[in-house]
Motif scaffolding. Structure first.
Motif, short mmCIF file in Angstrom:
data_model
loop_
_atom_site.label_atom_id
_atom_site.label_comp_id
_atom_site.label_asym_id
_atom_site.label_seq_id
_atom_site.Cartn_x
_atom_site.Cartn_y
_atom_site.Cartn_z
N VAL A 304 0.86 -1.19 0.00
CA VAL A 304 0.00 0.00 0.00
C VAL A 304 0.89 1.24 0.00
CG1 VAL A 304 -1.66 1.33 1.36
CG2 VAL A 304 -1.92 -1.16 1.15
N SER A 305 0.59 2.17 -0.89
CA SER A 305 1.40 3.39 -0.97
C SER A 305 0.62 4.64 -0.58
CB SER A 305 1.94 3.57 -2.40
OG SER A 305 0.86 3.55 -3.32
N LYS A 306 -0.70 4.56 -0.60
CA LYS A 306 -1.51 5.74 -0.31
C LYS A 306 -2.85 5.32 0.28
CE LYS A 306 -3.47 9.88 -2.47
NZ LYS A 306 -3.77 10.57 -3.72
N ILE A 307 -3.26 6.06 1.30
CA ILE A 307 -4.55 5.78 1.94
C ILE A 307 -5.34 7.08 1.97
CG2 ILE A 307 -5.71 5.02 4.04
CD1 ILE A 307 -2.98 3.55 4.71
N THR A 315 -10.05 4.65 0.29
CA THR A 315 -9.34 4.09 -0.86
C THR A 315 -7.90 3.81 -0.48
OG1 THR A 315 -10.70 5.39 -2.39
CG2 THR A 315 -8.63 4.48 -3.26
N ALA A 316 -7.43 2.61 -0.80
CA ALA A 316 -6.00 2.29 -0.65
C ALA A 316 -5.42 2.04 -2.02
CB ALA A 316 -5.84 1.05 0.23
N SER A 317 -4.34 2.76 -2.33
CA SER A 317 -3.64 2.55 -3.60
C SER A 317 -2.48 1.61 -3.36
CB SER A 317 -3.11 3.88 -4.13
OG SER A 317 -4.15 4.84 -4.18
N TRP A 318 -2.30 0.66 -4.26
CA TRP A 318 -1.30 -0.38 -3.99
C TRP A 318 -0.58 -0.83 -5.24
CZ3 TRP A 318 -2.97 -4.30 -7.00
CH2 TRP A 318 -4.36 -4.51 -7.14
N THR A 319 0.52 -1.53 -5.00
CA THR A 319 1.29 -2.17 -6.05
C THR A 319 1.46 -3.64 -5.69
OG1 THR A 319 2.54 -0.13 -6.32
CG2 THR A 319 3.47 -2.12 -7.36
#
Lengths: 529, 529
Positions: A304-307, A315-319
């Motif tokens: 996870v890079s951004k919450i 929203t959680a942004s992930w790779t």
């Protein structure tokens, strides 16, 4: 008719009290009855009636995250878990032969024999950690005794007894002997006559004589009675040469050299008191138990890079760390269990106060080293079964396995478990050098066997584990006062959970209690929304 | 080359020392290495080369008798055992559902659920009872931890705390708190300045502060630090209400009321120290293990009435208690393990000194009561897993099962285990009245559950067991000095063995060590004859 009165069971009694007086009266009664005194655990959270379609995103598939997913699913929420690792459980972790340990800067292939293991994280469960014990039962995790206090384990100090380790037993008995003699002398000299009543003085003198095994002159000195506690020069036997021969106690100064009161204090800690337990076959059976319930909800290898959050959701942004794929996960609510040192590096949409709390939260470091030995020489040659030998060297202690006593074949002992300076020293070494240091230092306890019987080793330095960068929360009184409530407060649609969000830092009990508290508040807010 | 030097294992080192210096040097070296310090056990007796046809008659198929038969058979002797009971093992005894307990004047049918049991005799094995542990291994007896020290078990005194039991933990922590405060105060007042050096005084003050958890004014008082040992008014939790609330320690006077130093002293006894073990499924697995080796040598239901010897051999005259048949058994030598109270009633051809020793040997009495409860309320409702709750009532203590923690279904707790006055009081009751007394008295610990959950009971009063008439040898210093060597001396062709012939009275270790000593001397004499 009084004769026909059947005493109510505790449960019946508490139900009656609860019905009559409500929850406050119930808690009061449980405390009076001695029931709840040891734990805030009040049974699993009774959540139900999630709004249709309501969803929760859980970050982290450690115990806190999986408990949240398990109980929220039961309550009717739609849950997804994002997990950085390819494995569930987090610090609830057991390494076995065939496993790979991936630290920042090194990789270890574990070669323990089948059945052998190291618990690099939690390894023991006190009797009053009722949340952990409850879920062990619910998840079918079998427990066995963890052997904590071993009177025949050893205490080593570089400056005590010329560096020769001594049994805990000898020092413990000498400690109370010398303390009793000194307090008895003070009492007899009248030094405490204005402090204690004459009656208590008489009782104290009687107690000192008995507890300290003092002689008729109130001296602590070699005798059969002392031998019956301290052990013997020649122990009791049978037949013609059965009579035991006592040995010489250590002097007051020697006993002080040992710092034995530290060990006595250690065993007196509430969280260190017996009875203790461990899961049969490895601590990770708890994580596996939760995983059996919520495993299908977990997206692994997801960094996870951004919450972010807004009025409508989170929203959680992930790779994906395997494929490089990026994505976003959405839900109505979020439980975030990402450890503070990692969370601190993520773009996290919360208030400055919560960010400050995450930033300020100190994490302790720790290293565990497992040493597999060809045979249980500590049992066969030293009569040491389980328990801990302490040292003031960097390794801090070695601990002997609680399970499998009296069996043959290779066994794993814990060769190091320091916090603080010793942990940073060992963490700074390569895995190979750590093993060497553990063998060098541990040899003080078992000089003839320790290196000769060594078979293989494995270690985990928690500050080098990329998904946590430390061992566990180490709140100081000041940081706790300044930041704790900011850390655990629910902000908008997001609540944090984990051992760092509890007053049981570094214990699984803290992770679970924190998670129960977090999802209870989340459910209240979601129900009211 | 020093770099190529592989440190010898302890065994190699001891072999080298033994070759170089003989047995005395070996014992010395083992002691220095910390090896033999805890036990006189030196491995099983290495007897061999019995004269062709040489025979030994063993009286009693308890552990001492069966060990004698087992090892003498290995050495080449022809052995027969006469046993009064229809069962081997003696006090190594476990009762289960379906068993009958035959006391003088009563008969009990045991109705415990399958798997449940009571060990009326020995029930725990200390880590240093290496003879017992050795034979467990040799005979394939599986051991499991015996949970001895439980900080959450209870202490009850009729005159303490208005009769309300308190956790061992609270009293133990308060004890060291008050002792530390008083000794600190004495030290600070200079009361010990002529006794301890200035350096030791400074170290003692530091130690008192740490060990006693004293505040900055060297007072023992309510604080979070004390709570971390003593437990809490509200224990630590997770989330917003995670902060613990400490509770009030007991005063010095209250702590003295509890007599807690007696319990601390009990756990400090060498034979009571952890680590401890028990055979899985019942102590009688040790007896069964021996019986598997020597069972075919045993003549059961055989009451010996006369023991004679002459230049050529020994003769035991007996009656079969089932058939009334009388007979004589002959052998070259005899090991007699009949307990002294019974042996004293047999026509026994030995010297007046040995007869006087047998007559003078005092036996203690003891009673054990097993209470089967419908469920493990001590675990579920009190977080007590194994260990002992003590009381100053006749029952003396109750002890919770070490095995099967966290399982459902009925379980047996030890409802009484007194020696002395309490034992005679309970032994004087019918089995039914004993159970009632145990339930009445044990209810102080678990008032709501103890009677409500009771399912069935069984008891053994050792002075009413016809084959022993007491529990075990209770030598006084005077009787030991006057008679012990007369008791254990080999007279002609006869040697005695059993726990009463050891300095480990009342322990299986004593029975086995005594037997090893007895058969070693017997073999020496038989080889020289």
């Amino acid at each position: 008719m009084l004769e026909d009165f059947t005493p109510p069971t505790r449960r019946q009694l508490l139900t009656m009290i609860g019905k009559a007086g409500g929850a406050a009266a119930l808690y009061q009664a449980m405390t009076v009855l001695g029931h709840a005194k040891d734990s805030q655990f009040n049974g699993p959270p009774k959540l139900s009636g999630a709004k249709p379609g309501a969803s929760v995103l859980v970050l982290g598939a450690g115990l806190a995250g999986m408990l949240a997913a398990y109980e929220l699913t039961k309550a009717g929420y739609k849950v997804q878990i994002l997990e950085f690792q390819g494995r569930a459980g987090g610090r609830n972790y057991t390494v076995r032969g065939g496993d790979t340990i991936n630290e920042i800067g090194s990789k270890q292939e574990v070669t323990f024999a089948p059945g052998n293991y190291l618990n690099p994280g939690p390894w023991r469960i006190p009797y009053h950690h009722r949340t952990v014990l409850h879920y062990c039962k619910e998840l079918g995790v079998q427990l066995e005794p963890f052997l904590q206090i071993n009177h025949n384990a050893l205490i080593h100090g570089k400056k005590a007894f010329g560096g020769k380790p001594q049994p805990y037993r000898d020092l413990m008995v000498d400690w109370k002997g010398h303390v009793s003699e000194l307090l008895g002398k003070s009492l007899n000299a009248g030094a405490l006559d204005t402090t204690v009543t004459a009656e208590d003085k008489a009782r104290l003198l009687e107690a000192m004589r008995a507890w300290g095994v003092l002689d008729k002159d109130m001296k602590y000195t070699k005798s059969d009675k002392v031998g019956e506690q301290r052990g013997w020069e020649r122990p009791p036997g049978g037949g013609v040469n059965g009579a035991p021969i006592p040995n010489d106690p250590f002097s007051l100064s020697e006993t002080l050299d040992s710092g034995i009161w530290n060990t006595l204090g250690f065993y007196a800690e509430h969280v260190m008191q017996t009875t203790m337990f461990q899961p049969k076959g490895g601590m990770d059976h708890i994580g596996k138990g939760f995983q059996a319930k919520v495993g299908k909800l977990i997206r692994f290898n997801t960094r996870v890079s951004k919450i972010a959050q807004d009025d409508r959701g989170v929203t959680a942004s992930w790779t994906d760390t395997k494929t490089g794929q990026t994505g976003e996960s959405h839900a109505d609510w979020m439980v975030c269990t990402i450890p503070a040192p990692v969370l601190n590096q993520i773009d996290f949409q919360v208030s400055p106060a919560k960010k400050a709390a995450i930033r300020a939260l100190p994490y302790g470091n720790s290293v565990k080293i497992g040493l597999e030995m060809k045979r249980r020489f500590w049992e066969t040659d030293y009569a040491i079964y389980g328990g801990i030998s302490f040292t003031d060297q960097a390794i801090s202690l070695i601990s002997y396995p609680s399970a499998g006593c009296f069996t043959d074949g290779p066994a794993v002992l814990l060769g190091a478990y320091p916090f603080g300076a010793g942990a940073y020293m060992l963490a700074g070494m390569t895995p190979e050098k750590r093993i060497q240091a553990a063998l060098d230092q541990g040899s003080v306890f078992h000089p003839a066997e320790y290196k000769a019987e060594f078979r293989s080793g494995a270690s985990v330095a928690w500050n080098r584990m990329p998904w946590i960068l430390g061992c566990c929360a180490a709140w100081t009184e000041e940081s706790r006062a300044a930041h704790y409530q900011d850390l655990v407060s629910m902000e908008g649609r997001i609540v944090l959970a984990g051992e760092h969000c509890s007053y049981y830092g570094c214990w699984q009990e803290g992770a679970l209690l924190s998670s129960i508290d977090a999802i209870t508040r989340l459910h209240q807010r979601a129900s009211a929304a």
